[in-house]
Scaffold this motif. Structure first.
Motif, PDB file in Angstrom:
ATOM      1  N   LYS A  96      37.803  35.641  39.633  1.00 29.02           N
ATOM      2  CA  LYS A  96      37.889  36.233  38.292  1.00 29.02           C
ATOM      3  C   LYS A  96      36.747  36.149  37.539  1.00 29.02           C
ATOM      4  O   LYS A  96      36.488  37.302  36.717  1.00 29.02           O
ATOM      5  CB  LYS A  96      38.782  35.421  37.520  1.00 29.02           C
ATOM      6  CG  LYS A  96      40.409  35.472  37.889  1.00 29.02           C
ATOM      7  CD  LYS A  96      41.356  36.670  37.152  1.00 29.02           C
ATOM      8  CE  LYS A  96      42.473  36.652  37.414  1.00 29.02           C
ATOM      9  NZ  LYS A  96      43.011  37.843  37.051  1.00 29.02           N
ATOM     10  N   SER A 144      34.603  39.239  38.139  1.00 28.57           N
ATOM     11  CA  SER A 144      35.385  40.755  37.855  1.00 28.57           C
ATOM     12  C   SER A 144      34.671  40.778  36.434  1.00 28.57           C
ATOM     13  O   SER A 144      34.864  40.140  35.545  1.00 28.57           O
ATOM     14  CB  SER A 144      36.725  40.484  37.973  1.00 28.57           C
ATOM     15  OG  SER A 144      37.222  41.556  37.415  1.00 28.57           O
ATOM     16  N   ALA A 160      35.873  43.507  34.759  1.00 23.18           N
ATOM     17  CA  ALA A 160      37.095  44.185  34.000  1.00 23.18           C
ATOM     18  C   ALA A 160      37.542  43.309  32.922  1.00 23.18           C
ATOM     19  O   ALA A 160      37.591  42.050  33.216  1.00 23.18           O
ATOM     20  CB  ALA A 160      37.926  44.548  35.156  1.00 23.18           C
ATOM     21  N   SER A 161      38.050  43.980  31.924  1.00 20.91           N
ATOM     22  CA  SER A 161      38.663  43.198  30.906  1.00 20.91           C
ATOM     23  C   SER A 161      39.745  43.865  30.387  1.00 20.91           C
ATOM     24  O   SER A 161      40.194  44.833  30.783  1.00 20.91           O
ATOM     25  CB  SER A 161      37.709  43.178  29.606  1.00 20.91           C
ATOM     26  OG  SER A 161      37.753  44.274  29.117  1.00 20.91           O
ATOM     27  N   ALA A 162      41.117  42.876  30.179  1.00 15.66           N
ATOM     28  CA  ALA A 162      42.343  43.252  29.906  1.00 15.66           C
ATOM     29  C   ALA A 162      42.396  43.811  28.675  1.00 15.66           C
ATOM     30  O   ALA A 162      41.792  43.638  27.641  1.00 15.66           O
ATOM     31  CB  ALA A 162      43.180  41.953  29.853  1.00 15.66           C
ATOM     32  N   TYR A 172      42.385  49.254  34.704  1.00 17.40           N
ATOM     33  CA  TYR A 172      40.957  48.452  34.845  1.00 17.40           C
ATOM     34  C   TYR A 172      40.075  49.516  35.794  1.00 17.40           C
ATOM     35  O   TYR A 172      40.847  49.809  36.812  1.00 17.40           O
ATOM     36  CB  TYR A 172      41.199  47.112  35.609  1.00 17.40           C
ATOM     37  CG  TYR A 172      42.059  46.354  34.456  1.00 17.40           C
ATOM     38  CD1 TYR A 172      43.463  46.187  34.874  1.00 17.40           C
ATOM     39  CD2 TYR A 172      41.439  45.322  33.417  1.00 17.40           C
ATOM     40  CE1 TYR A 172      44.061  45.090  34.216  1.00 17.40           C
ATOM     41  CE2 TYR A 172      42.119  44.717  32.601  1.00 17.40           C
ATOM     42  CZ  TYR A 172      43.436  44.425  33.218  1.00 17.40           C
ATOM     43  OH  TYR A 172      44.280  43.620  32.395  1.00 17.40           O
ATOM     44  N   THR A 188      49.568  37.163  38.307  1.00 16.54           N
ATOM     45  CA  THR A 188      48.708  38.582  38.285  1.00 16.54           C
ATOM     46  C   THR A 188      48.466  38.887  39.562  1.00 16.54           C
ATOM     47  O   THR A 188      48.445  37.894  40.376  1.00 16.54           O
ATOM     48  CB  THR A 188      47.598  38.290  37.219  1.00 16.54           C
ATOM     49  OG1 THR A 188      46.762  37.159  37.799  1.00 16.54           O
ATOM     50  CG2 THR A 188      48.187  37.915  35.731  1.00 16.54           C
ATOM     51  N   ASP A 219      45.091  40.668  41.848  1.00 20.32           N
ATOM     52  CA  ASP A 219      44.108  41.328  42.050  1.00 20.32           C
ATOM     53  C   ASP A 219      44.025  42.044  43.162  1.00 20.32           C
ATOM     54  O   ASP A 219      44.128  41.662  44.297  1.00 20.32           O
ATOM     55  CB  ASP A 219      42.978  40.274  41.922  1.00 20.32           C
ATOM     56  CG  ASP A 219      43.022  39.454  40.495  1.00 20.32           C
ATOM     57  OD1 ASP A 219      42.734  40.044  39.513  1.00 20.32           O
ATOM     58  OD2 ASP A 219      42.836  38.232  40.875  1.00 20.32           O
ATOM     59  N   THR A 250      44.597  43.915  38.106  1.00 14.78           N
ATOM     60  CA  THR A 250      43.284  44.332  37.997  1.00 14.78           C
ATOM     61  C   THR A 250      42.915  45.031  39.362  1.00 14.78           C
ATOM     62  O   THR A 250      42.902  44.564  40.364  1.00 14.78           O
ATOM     63  CB  THR A 250      42.351  43.145  37.997  1.00 14.78           C
ATOM     64  OG1 THR A 250      43.085  42.183  36.732  1.00 14.78           O
ATOM     65  CG2 THR A 250      41.127  43.417  37.756  1.00 14.78           C
ATOM     66  N   LYS A 299      39.705  46.653  41.591  1.00 12.32           N
ATOM     67  CA  LYS A 299      38.196  46.728  41.414  1.00 12.32           C
ATOM     68  C   LYS A 299      37.482  47.328  42.671  1.00 12.32           C
ATOM     69  O   LYS A 299      38.352  47.135  43.695  1.00 12.32           O
ATOM     70  CB  LYS A 299      37.816  45.316  41.253  1.00 12.32           C
ATOM     71  CG  LYS A 299      36.337  45.284  41.320  1.00 12.32           C
ATOM     72  CD  LYS A 299      35.924  43.623  41.346  1.00 12.32           C
ATOM     73  CE  LYS A 299      34.264  43.449  41.214  1.00 12.32           C
ATOM     74  NZ  LYS A 299      33.707  42.283  41.095  1.00 12.32           N
TER      75      LYS A 299
END
Length: 191
Positions: A29, A32, A34-36, A48, A152, A154, A186, A188
């Motif tokens: 995490k 990463s 990326a933000s929510a 994301y 969640t 990923d 998320t 990526k």
């Protein structure tokens, strides 16, 4: 080994596995960027995206084929290593849970809880494999899906870039297969 010591060893092994899994999840995490987005979650909308951009000062253009091939091999190794680590961690957890389930001296409540966790682990693993396969069927070279302890998901996809459409497709696949909200996913790219 006495029953008491055996239970202590099993409990210690479970605690260590949880700590390792937590650390791996935290470090994943943390890497990463990326933000929510609180308003995200509508189907077809990019949630994301991490994308390499030539305006980024850390961006390094791969002009030579050798550099591109080396980067691609490194990404292949990363996906293979991550999948191997995931499988090894799950295998250790599965063994520990089997010990509890088969331990005649364990309480029925402990055995039932271990059985429940075993079933959840198998279901999550099956779901991750389905998601990875469906993403690869969409034309991506490789994919890695990992559920976090908080529910969640990923997803790392081997691709030089991801468009908003790509992210929407991937998130839609994952949302339908895992039966979770798109905002809990998320995505990526790694290349």
């Amino acid at each position: 080994m006495t029953v008491f010591k055996r239970k202590q060893v099993v409990a210690l092994a479970l605690v260590l596995l949880i700590i390792v899994a937590g650390y791996l999840q935290y470090s994943y995490k943390k890497s990463s960027t990326a933000s929510a987005d609180k308003d995200a979650g509508k189907i077809g909308e990019a949630v994301y995206v991490e994308n390499s951009d030539s305006e980024d000062p850390d961006f390094v253009a791969l002009d030579e084929e050798g550099d591109a091939a080396a980067a691609s091999k490194e990404a292949n190794d990363l996906f293979a290593e991550a999948k191997l680590n995931r499988d090894m961690t799950r295998s250790k957890s599965e063994s520990a849970l089997k010990e509890i389930i088969e331990d005649e001296n364990a309480s029925q409540e402990s055995r039932d809880e271990a059985n429940k966790k075993m079933i959840e682990m198998v279901e999550r693993t099956d779901c991750e494999v389905r998601i990875e396969t469906l993403i690869k069927n969409k034309g991506f070279e490789d994919a890695l899906a990992v559920f976090a302890d908080d529910g969640t998901l990923d997803i790392c996809v081997k691709a030089p870039t991801l468009t908003a459409s790509d992210v929407a497709k991937i998130a839609d696949i994952a949302s339908r297969q895992a039966n979770i909200e798109i905002s809990d996913i998320t995505v990526k790219n790694i290349y």
